[in-house]
Design an enzyme around this catalytic site. Structure first.
Site, PDB file in Angstrom:
ATOM      1  CB  THR A 369       2.658  -5.748 -14.812  1.00  0.00           C
ATOM      2  OG1 THR A 369       3.211  -5.078 -13.695  1.00  0.00           O
ATOM      3  CG2 THR A 369       3.622  -6.823 -15.253  1.00  0.00           C
ATOM      4  CB  THR A 387       6.420  -5.038 -14.584  1.00  0.00           C
ATOM      5  OG1 THR A 387       5.712  -4.035 -13.870  1.00  0.00           O
ATOM      6  CG2 THR A 387       7.634  -5.457 -13.778  1.00  0.00           C
ATOM      7  CG  ASN A 389       6.010  -1.349  -9.385  1.00  0.00           C
ATOM      8  OD1 ASN A 389       5.303  -2.350  -9.280  1.00  0.00           O
ATOM      9  ND2 ASN A 389       6.247  -0.577  -8.366  1.00  0.00           N
ATOM     10  CG  ASP A 411       7.663  -4.696  -6.716  1.00  0.00           C
ATOM     11  OD1 ASP A 411       6.607  -4.278  -6.204  1.00  0.00           O
ATOM     12  OD2 ASP A 411       7.717  -5.147  -7.874  1.00  0.00           O
ATOM     13  CB  SER A 440       8.693 -10.093  -8.889  1.00  0.00           C
ATOM     14  OG  SER A 440       7.689 -10.009  -9.867  1.00  0.00           O
ATOM     15  CB  SER A 441       3.388 -10.648  -7.386  1.00  0.00           C
ATOM     16  OG  SER A 441       3.550 -10.188  -6.079  1.00  0.00           O
ATOM     17  N   GLY A 461      -0.832  -7.063 -12.384  1.00  0.00           N
ATOM     18  CA  GLY A 461      -1.694  -6.785 -11.234  1.00  0.00           C
ATOM     19  C   GLY A 461      -1.006  -6.796  -9.893  1.00  0.00           C
ATOM     20  N   GLY A 462       0.332  -6.629  -9.845  1.00  0.00           N
ATOM     21  CA  GLY A 462       1.002  -6.629  -8.540  1.00  0.00           C
ATOM     22  C   GLY A 462       0.721  -7.937  -7.817  1.00  0.00           C
TER      23      GLY A 462
HETATM   24  O1  DON Z   1       6.946  -7.439  -9.904  1.00  0.00           O
HETATM   25  C1  DON Z   1       5.883  -7.197  -9.369  1.00  0.00           C
HETATM   26  O2  DON Z   1       5.275  -7.979  -8.672  1.00  0.00           O
HETATM   27  C2  DON Z   1       5.249  -5.853  -9.614  1.00  0.00           C
HETATM   28  N1  DON Z   1       6.241  -4.870  -9.893  1.00  0.00           N
HETATM   29  C3  DON Z   1       4.274  -6.001 -10.714  1.00  0.00           C
HETATM   30  C4  DON Z   1       3.542  -4.733 -10.932  1.00  0.00           C
HETATM   31  C5  DON Z   1       2.271  -4.952 -11.569  1.00  0.00           C
HETATM   32  O3  DON Z   1       1.856  -6.013 -11.886  1.00  0.00           O
HETATM   33  C6  DON Z   1       1.520  -3.729 -11.732  1.00  0.00           C
HETATM   34  N2  DON Z   1       0.325  -4.015 -12.335  1.00  0.00           N
HETATM   35  N3  DON Z   1      -0.550  -4.348 -12.804  1.00  0.00           N
END
Ligand code: DON
Length: 557
Positions: A369, A387, A389, A411, A440-441, A461-462
């Protein structure tokens, strides 16, 4: 926020931090961006007298060209805005298509079909980025929309020089797709990319021109919409003309809470991030009071264990209570209530790990992201996380429109008790419903002190975003680090499942690692995140972008 002062700045940039020559501005401005193209464009907008939102909009579109891993017009995100008049959270998160439904990723036996929510057109939510940037511009922009789009159009049309790290990411991804036999069209567009060569994207340039010339109608209606819908129909995707025409970015009230003399402004639902970082920071402070005789040593065994224990509780709440607030009543106040958190923190044992059930970990594949932070000469700030994703999203490029579609549908919780790619669980609160936003995170965050911006942060970073963000805050506020130290200092992450696994960067001391293993933790040495941070210390800005990525941070004087 609408003020415009025409000023000139000549920038002398060194990687990661920067010096500049005279900038006849009210006060210093700064950017911390995930690549040099976005940093240079954002700095140029600020130096022309644009405000933080102008710079953010221009940077967002540049990243759609030069950072295809995550930059996008085919995805979504969150923009946190602080001005002297208000705080605002522009939610341009994707939504489930109208034809989406709760069980869309399950087979006849009710089992989750592997990869269906992660690759290909069915994994895409309705993109929100263009609507989000438009809403931000309508509310706060001071420069012409067209002038903010033009840098991205030029970079797509004339090309940009491919950074070796982008070339590496692409070749890693192509290998991955081949090894796993994943059928997507990514290679048709990016297969020939070479480090150091100029890469042009004519179809993307045309899509960006339509947005430049017609605003959101140039994306959600007309030619681009037709191309998207045709593509969906050819591949069994769900996004329709109606989905595109109905998409709306919305403005929400940011979460705003006092903590340790700061006012923390952060992401409300449909992000889990704001609640999570505040739970983490508050429980940390309850367990390590400020007047403690001996504060914990940074990244020591005790520090890591304490924060891992808190993480278990944070992620248990996340799985049960969080989802899109327009569809599910998220108990935000209760989750941040000091007494509730005191009780939650009360059974943390500083010497032993609390028990967790065994749950299968998620896939934990690649992640990308992107986040950036901006402060302008008037002290306005933007923290923006955006993002598609996973790295390169769904792996599907919309032919003729030249942009990558997100795979954000993953997600959502495809099935209660089954982890998504980030190992996150969910249930009713985050089940799929038409037009709903997936949890989301992403946690764009701004700290104020005495009503002035003190810190702007965020990361990709998810689920690990949450750890990157709260640790960047603690690194500055508790341990007095500079921006560069704070972003490059080793981080760690624990999220309840996988059971007792602490993911961490290189750099924890061997003795601490051994002690954590003796306690029963499994250590997983894998990087995560890419923090872009700006700190304001008494009117002096300090900006840092993580050295591991290809970011660039600058302070304009
Ligand atoms: O919204 C979210 O939490 C995720 N889709 C974010 C994905 C993400 O941060 C991927 N990578 N680094």
């Amino acid at each position: 926020m609408y003020k415009r002062i025409i000023t000139f700045v000549s920038l002398i940039c060194i990687s990661s931090v920067t010096t500049t020559t005279a900038f006849a501005a009210k006060q210093q401005a700064g950017v911390a961006m995930p690549d040099s193209y976005s940093a240079d464009v954002a700095a140029s907008i600020l130096s022309q007298g644009g405000n933080a939102v102008d710079a953010a909009i221009a940077a967002q579109f540049v990243l759609a060209v030069t950072l295809p891993e995550a930059g996008n017009i085919g995805g979504g995100g969150f923009m946190l805005v602080h001005t002297d008049k208000q705080n605002d959270f522009i939610d341009y998160r994707e939504v489930a298509p109208l034809k989406g439904h709760r069980d869309m990723y399950l087979d006849d036996k009710g089992e989750v079909i592997k990869n269906k929510s992660v690759f290909g057109v069915l994994s895409a939510g309705v993109p929100g980025t263009v609507a989000g940037m438009w809403l931000a511009h309508e509310k706060y922009g001071s420069m012409a929309w067209k002038s903010l789009l033009q840098p991205a159009v030029s970079l797509a049309e004339k090309g940009f020089v491919v950074h070796p790290k982008l070339a590496d990411n692409i070749s890693w991804y192509l290998d991955y797709l081949q090894k796993k036999d994943i059928k997507v069209n990514f290679a048709d567009y990016f297969g020939e990319i070479k480090a150091g060569q100029v890469f042009k994207q004519p179809a993307l340039a045309e899509s960006l021109k339509r947005i430049r010339d017609h605003g959101p109608d140039g994306f959600y209606k007309g030619k681009t919409a037709d191309i998207i819908v045709d593509f969906m129909q050819q591949h069994g995707g769900l996004i329709s003309h109606q989905d595109l025409a109905q998409y709306q970015a919305v403005s929400r009230k940011p979460i705003s809470q006092p903590w340790q003399g700061y006012q923390v402004l952060t992401a409300p639902p449909p992000s889990s991030g704001g609640i999570a970082i505040l739970q983490w920071l508050k429980m940390y402070q309850q367990l390590v009071p400020a007047n403690d005789k001996k504060p914990l040593e940074h990244n020591s065994k005790e520090y890591v264990h304490l924060l891992a224990e808190i993480g278990k509780r944070v992620f248990a709440d996340r799985a049960d209570y969080l989802g899109d607030p327009d569809f599910y009543p998220v108990p935000v106040e209760q989750l941040l209530d000091d007494d509730y958190l005191q009780k939650r923190a009360g059974d943390v044992n500083l010497l032993a790990i609390s028990t967790t059930e065994k749950i299968e970990p998620g896939l934990y594949e690649s992640e990308d992201t992107t986040h950036f932070s901006v402060v302008d000469q008037w002290g306005n700030a933007v923290a923006n996380t955006t993002t598609i994703n996973l790295t390169f999203g769904s792996g599907m490029v919309v032919p003729g429109a030249g942009f990558i579609l997100n795979d954000e549908m993953d997600d959502f919780s495809a099935k209660p008790g089954v982890a998504n790619v980030f190992g996150a669980l969910g249930g009713k609160a985050n089940e799929i419903q038409p037009k709903k936003r997936m949890l989301s995170s992403m946690t764009p965050t701004i700290l104020l002190k005495d009503k002035q911006v003190a810190l702007v942060t965020g990361s990709p970073g998810g689920t690990t975003i949450i750890s990157s963000v709260y640790q960047s805050i603690l690194n500055v506020t508790e341990f007095g680090m500079s921006a560069e130290e704070a972003v490059n200092s080793p981080r760690f992450h624990h999220q309840l499942y996988p059971e007792n696994v602490i993911r961490h960067h290189k750099g924890l001391k061997d003795e601490d690692k051994k002690a954590l293993q003796q306690m029963g933790y499994t250590l997983d040495n894998r990087y995560f995140g890419d923090v872009h941070l700006i700190i304001n210390k008494n009117g002096k800005l300090d900006a840092g972008s993580e050295a591991r990525g290809r970011g660039k941070a600058m302070v304009l004087r």
